[in-house]
Scaffold this active site. Structure first.
Site, PDB file in Angstrom:
ATOM      1  N   CYS A  81     -39.670  43.555  42.838  1.00 25.67           N
ATOM      2  CA  CYS A  81     -38.208  43.653  42.896  1.00 25.67           C
ATOM      3  C   CYS A  81     -37.606  44.048  41.548  1.00 25.67           C
ATOM      4  O   CYS A  81     -36.429  44.380  41.463  1.00 25.67           O
ATOM      5  CB  CYS A  81     -37.605  42.349  43.403  1.00 25.67           C
ATOM      6  SG  CYS A  81     -38.137  42.012  45.086  1.00 25.67           S
ATOM      7  N   ASN A 120     -33.085  42.997  51.722  1.00 23.90           N
ATOM      8  CA  ASN A 120     -33.792  43.163  50.455  1.00 23.90           C
ATOM      9  C   ASN A 120     -34.683  44.406  50.535  1.00 23.90           C
ATOM     10  O   ASN A 120     -35.709  44.390  51.213  1.00 23.90           O
ATOM     11  CB  ASN A 120     -34.624  41.903  50.176  1.00 23.90           C
ATOM     12  CG  ASN A 120     -35.398  41.979  48.870  1.00 23.90           C
ATOM     13  OD1 ASN A 120     -35.455  43.024  48.231  1.00 23.90           O
ATOM     14  ND2 ASN A 120     -35.987  40.860  48.487  1.00 23.90           N
ATOM     15  N   HIS A 138     -30.421  42.223  41.596  1.00 20.66           N
ATOM     16  CA  HIS A 138     -31.294  42.500  42.743  1.00 20.66           C
ATOM     17  C   HIS A 138     -30.774  41.715  43.949  1.00 20.66           C
ATOM     18  O   HIS A 138     -30.376  40.552  43.823  1.00 20.66           O
ATOM     19  CB  HIS A 138     -32.724  42.074  42.399  1.00 20.66           C
ATOM     20  CG  HIS A 138     -33.636  42.016  43.569  1.00 20.66           C
ATOM     21  ND1 HIS A 138     -33.828  43.094  44.401  1.00 20.66           N
ATOM     22  CD2 HIS A 138     -34.396  41.006  44.069  1.00 20.66           C
ATOM     23  CE1 HIS A 138     -34.674  42.746  45.353  1.00 20.66           C
ATOM     24  NE2 HIS A 138     -35.038  41.492  45.173  1.00 20.66           N
TER      25      HIS A 138
HETATM   26  O1  UT7 Z   1     -37.052  39.464  45.994  1.00 16.33           O
HETATM   27  C1  UT7 Z   1     -37.710  38.248  46.137  1.00 16.33           C
HETATM   28  C2  UT7 Z   1     -38.020  38.091  47.579  1.00 16.33           C
HETATM   29  N1  UT7 Z   1     -37.840  36.826  48.174  1.00 16.33           N
HETATM   30  C3  UT7 Z   1     -36.780  35.994  48.028  1.00 16.33           C
HETATM   31  O2  UT7 Z   1     -35.900  36.195  47.251  1.00 16.33           O
HETATM   32  C4  UT7 Z   1     -36.774  34.767  48.898  1.00 16.33           C
HETATM   33  C5  UT7 Z   1     -36.101  33.588  48.252  1.00 16.33           C
HETATM   34  N2  UT7 Z   1     -35.971  32.521  49.227  1.00 16.33           N
HETATM   35  C6  UT7 Z   1     -35.005  32.531  50.159  1.00 16.33           C
HETATM   36  O3  UT7 Z   1     -34.200  33.439  50.221  1.00 16.33           O
HETATM   37  C7  UT7 Z   1     -34.916  31.339  51.084  1.00 16.33           C
HETATM   38  O4  UT7 Z   1     -35.816  30.346  50.661  1.00 16.33           O
HETATM   39  C8  UT7 Z   1     -35.193  31.697  52.583  1.00 16.33           C
HETATM   40  C9  UT7 Z   1     -34.045  32.528  53.125  1.00 16.33           C
HETATM   41  C10 UT7 Z   1     -36.501  32.455  52.713  1.00 16.33           C
HETATM   42  C11 UT7 Z   1     -35.265  30.425  53.411  1.00 16.33           C
HETATM   43  O5  UT7 Z   1     -34.068  29.684  53.270  1.00 16.33           O
HETATM   44  P1  UT7 Z   1     -34.120  28.132  52.941  1.00 16.33           P
HETATM   45  O6  UT7 Z   1     -32.729  27.665  52.927  1.00 16.33           O
HETATM   46  O7  UT7 Z   1     -34.932  27.974  51.681  1.00 16.33           O
HETATM   47  O8  UT7 Z   1     -34.847  27.556  54.186  1.00 16.33           O
HETATM   48  P2  UT7 Z   1     -36.191  26.663  54.247  1.00 16.33           P
HETATM   49  O9  UT7 Z   1     -37.364  27.492  53.874  1.00 16.33           O
HETATM   50  O10 UT7 Z   1     -35.937  25.386  53.515  1.00 16.33           O
HETATM   51  O11 UT7 Z   1     -36.262  26.332  55.775  1.00 16.33           O
HETATM   52  C12 UT7 Z   1     -35.293  25.523  56.426  1.00 16.33           C
HETATM   53  C13 UT7 Z   1     -35.568  25.542  57.896  1.00 16.33           C
HETATM   54  C14 UT7 Z   1     -37.035  25.300  58.245  1.00 16.33           C
HETATM   55  O12 UT7 Z   1     -37.081  24.537  59.425  1.00 16.33           O
HETATM   56  P3  UT7 Z   1     -37.365  22.957  59.353  1.00 16.33           P
HETATM   57  O13 UT7 Z   1     -38.687  22.795  58.692  1.00 16.33           O
HETATM   58  O14 UT7 Z   1     -36.225  22.398  58.544  1.00 16.33           O
HETATM   59  O15 UT7 Z   1     -37.331  22.553  60.771  1.00 16.33           O
HETATM   60  C15 UT7 Z   1     -37.548  26.682  58.553  1.00 16.33           C
HETATM   61  O16 UT7 Z   1     -38.626  26.694  59.455  1.00 16.33           O
HETATM   62  O17 UT7 Z   1     -35.232  26.839  58.419  1.00 16.33           O
HETATM   63  C16 UT7 Z   1     -36.331  27.301  59.208  1.00 16.33           C
HETATM   64  N3  UT7 Z   1     -36.317  28.759  59.189  1.00 16.33           N
HETATM   65  C17 UT7 Z   1     -35.590  29.481  60.050  1.00 16.33           C
HETATM   66  N4  UT7 Z   1     -34.780  29.099  61.066  1.00 16.33           N
HETATM   67  C18 UT7 Z   1     -34.176  30.079  61.761  1.00 16.33           C
HETATM   68  C19 UT7 Z   1     -36.955  29.606  58.336  1.00 16.33           C
HETATM   69  N5  UT7 Z   1     -36.642  30.871  58.662  1.00 16.33           N
HETATM   70  C20 UT7 Z   1     -35.802  30.810  59.713  1.00 16.33           C
HETATM   71  C21 UT7 Z   1     -35.145  31.785  60.482  1.00 16.33           C
HETATM   72  N6  UT7 Z   1     -34.343  31.384  61.487  1.00 16.33           N
HETATM   73  N7  UT7 Z   1     -35.266  33.119  60.237  1.00 16.33           N
END
Ligand code: UT7
Length: 335
Positions: free
Chosen positions: A119, A290, A260
Site C-alpha cells: 500500500c 482499497n 492511503h
Molecule cells: O492497506 C492495508 C490493508 N488492510 C487494512 O487496512 C485492514 C485494517 N483492518 C480493518 O480495516 C478492520 O480490522 C476490518 C474492516 C478488516 C474489520 O473490522 P473490525 O472492526 O476490526 O472487525 P473485527 O475483525 O473485530 O470483527 C468484528 C466482527 C467479527 O464477528 P464476531 O467474532 O464479533 O462475531 C467478525 O467475524 O465482525 C465480523 N465480520 C464481519 N461481519 C459482517 C468480519 N467481517 C465481516 C463482514 N460482514 N464483512
C-alpha cells in the site's frame, strides 16, 4: 576531489487515473458472503469497488492511466526516461509490469522496474522517481500505482473481500519549474516483523504453487485486521508528524491530507490524532475500496475534481501497508 552533485528540485507535473468499468457494490457482496451493506459501510466506509473483467491485468490499467497522463501533459511515450510501477499484483513474476506497460504504450527511450511496497507502492515510487530526476540523470519519470486486488482476494473470506478493489493512477515526475512548487521531502520505513499480519503465503519461493497450496487457499490475502488497523493508525500519525517536523511544518500548515485509503476509520483516527479537521482530509474510499498502490492518485484526482486541491497547496501523502511499509511524501502541488 569529486564535487558533490547539485540536486534539482522535482515536482509532480501531471496526474491521471483509470478504474475498470465493472462495479461490485455492497449489495452484491452480501449475496456472496455473510455480510451486510450496513456492516461494511459502518466498519470501512466502502460502498462500491471497481473490478476488472477476466483477462484484464495490472499492466492494462497501468497502460490506460499512463496514456491519460501523457495526453494531459501533451507528451508522447518517447518522452519518458524511466517507468516505475508500484504494484503488489504484477501481471506475473516476470517480466516486470513496468516492461509490460513500456511495451503497451510504446515508450521506446526508457528503462524501468516494479517496486513492491504494497500500500506504500505509490509513496515509495514517487520518492524514488524524484531522486532519479533530482540527480539530472533523468528528466521525466512515469510513476504508475496500479493493483488488481481482485486477483488475490478470496471472495469466500468476508473479512477481506469487502475491502479491496482494482484501479490505477499515474503521475509524471519532472524538474520543478516554479519556486517552491515541488516535492519537498519524504520519510519511509519498513518493518518486516509485521509480515505475518498481512500476506499472501503461497506462490513465491517459500511456498511454490502446488495442488495443496491451492486447496488450502494460500494464494489469497491473509490478514489480521485488527493488528493492521492499530499499526496503521499509529504509524500514519507518526510518519506524518516526522515528515512535517523535519521540514519545519506543523499539521496546521497542511492544506490537504491524502492518506492511503484502507479504511475510513483508520484515516479519520489518524487525522484526529494529528489535529486535522475533516475539511482537510481527502476520503474517497466509498467509491473504490482499497486499491493498494492506486488509492493516493485516485484520491488526488477526486480532490482536484472536487475543487479541494489547487496549485500551491501543501499536500501531505501518507501510507501504511503490508510488510509493514510506512511512507509519506510532503509536496506543494504544482499542477
Ligand atoms: O492497506 C492495508 C490493508 N488492510 C487494512 O487496512 C485492514 C485494517 N483492518 C480493518 O480495516 C478492520 O480490522 C476490518 C474492516 C478488516 C474489520 O473490522 P473490525 O472492526 O476490526 O472487525 P473485527 O475483525 O473485530 O470483527 C468484528 C466482527 C467479527 O464477528 P464476531 O467474532 O464479533 O462475531 C467478525 O467475524 O465482525 C465480523 N465480520 C464481519 N461481519 C459482517 C468480519 N467481517 C465481516 C463482514 N460482514 N464483512
Amino acid at each position: 576531489m569529486v564535487n558533490a552533485p547539485t540536486l534539482r528540485k522535482t515536482r509532480i507535473s501531471a496526474l491521471a487515473t483509470y478504474v475498470p468499468p465493472g462495479i461490485l457494490d455492497n449489495k452484491k457482496l452480501s449475496t456472496m458472503v455473510d455480510t451486510t451493506d450496513e456492516w461494511i459501510l459502518q466498519r470501512t466506509g466502502i460502498k462500491t469497488r471497481h473490478i476488472v473483467d477476466k483477462g484484464v491485468a495490472t499492466s492494462d490499467m497501468g497502460k490506460e492511466a499512463a496514456l491519460r497522463v501523457l495526453a494531459k501533459a501533451g507528451l508522447t511515450p518517447a518522452d519518458i526516461d524511466v517507468i516505475i510501477v508500484g504494484t503488489t499484483t504484477p501481471d506475473m513474476f516476470f517480466p516486470s509490469t513496468a516492461a509490460l506497460v513500456q511495451h503497451k504504450i510504446g515508450a521506446h527511450n526508457c528503462w524501468g522496474f516494479d517496486l513492491a511496497g504494497a500500500c506504500s507502492g505509490f509513496t515509495f515510487s514517487v520518492s524514488v522517481a524524484s531522486q532519479l530526476v533530482s540527480t539530472g540523470k533523468h528528466n521525466r519519470a512515469l510513476v504508475v500505482g496500479a493493483d488488481t486486488m481482485s486477483s488475490i482476494v478470496d471472495y469466500q473470506d468476508r473479512a477481506v473481500c469487502v475491502l479491496f478493489g482494482d484501479g490505477a493512477g499515474a503521475v509524471l515526475v519532472e524538474p520543478a519549474v516554479e519556486e517552491g512548487l515541488e516535492i519537498i521531502s519524504f520519510e519511509h520505513e519498513i518493518d518486516g516483523s509485521g509480515g505475518p499480519a498481512l500476506q499472501m503465503p503461497a506462490g513465491g519461493s517459500l511456498n511454490p504453487s502446488t495442488h495443496e497450496t491451492v486447496e488450502k487457499r494460500m494464494h489469497y490475502i491473509k490478514q489480521d485486521g485488527q493488528a493492521v488497523f492499530k499499526f496503521a493508525v499509529r504509524k500514519t500519525e507518526e510518519i506524518a508528524r516526522k515528515v512535517l517536523a523535519k521540514n519545519g511544518f506543523t499539521a496546521d500548515d497542511v492544506a490537504l491530507f491524502v492518506s492511503h485509503q484502507a479504511n475510513r476509520r483508520i484515516i479519520m483516527s489518524a487525522a484526529d490524532r494529528l489535529g486535522l479537521p475533516e475539511s482537510k482530509v481527502m476520503i474517497n474510499i466509498e467509491d473504490y475500496g482499497n486499491t493498494t498502490a492506486a488509492t493516493i492518485p485516485l484520491a488526488l484526482e477526486d480532490a482536484i475534481k472536487q475543487g479541494r486541491l489547487k496549485k500551491g497547496d501543501l499536500v501531505l501523502l501518507a501510507s501504511v501497508g503490508a510488510g509493514f511499509t510506512v511512507g509519506s511524501v510532503l509536496l506543494r502541488w504544482a499542477v
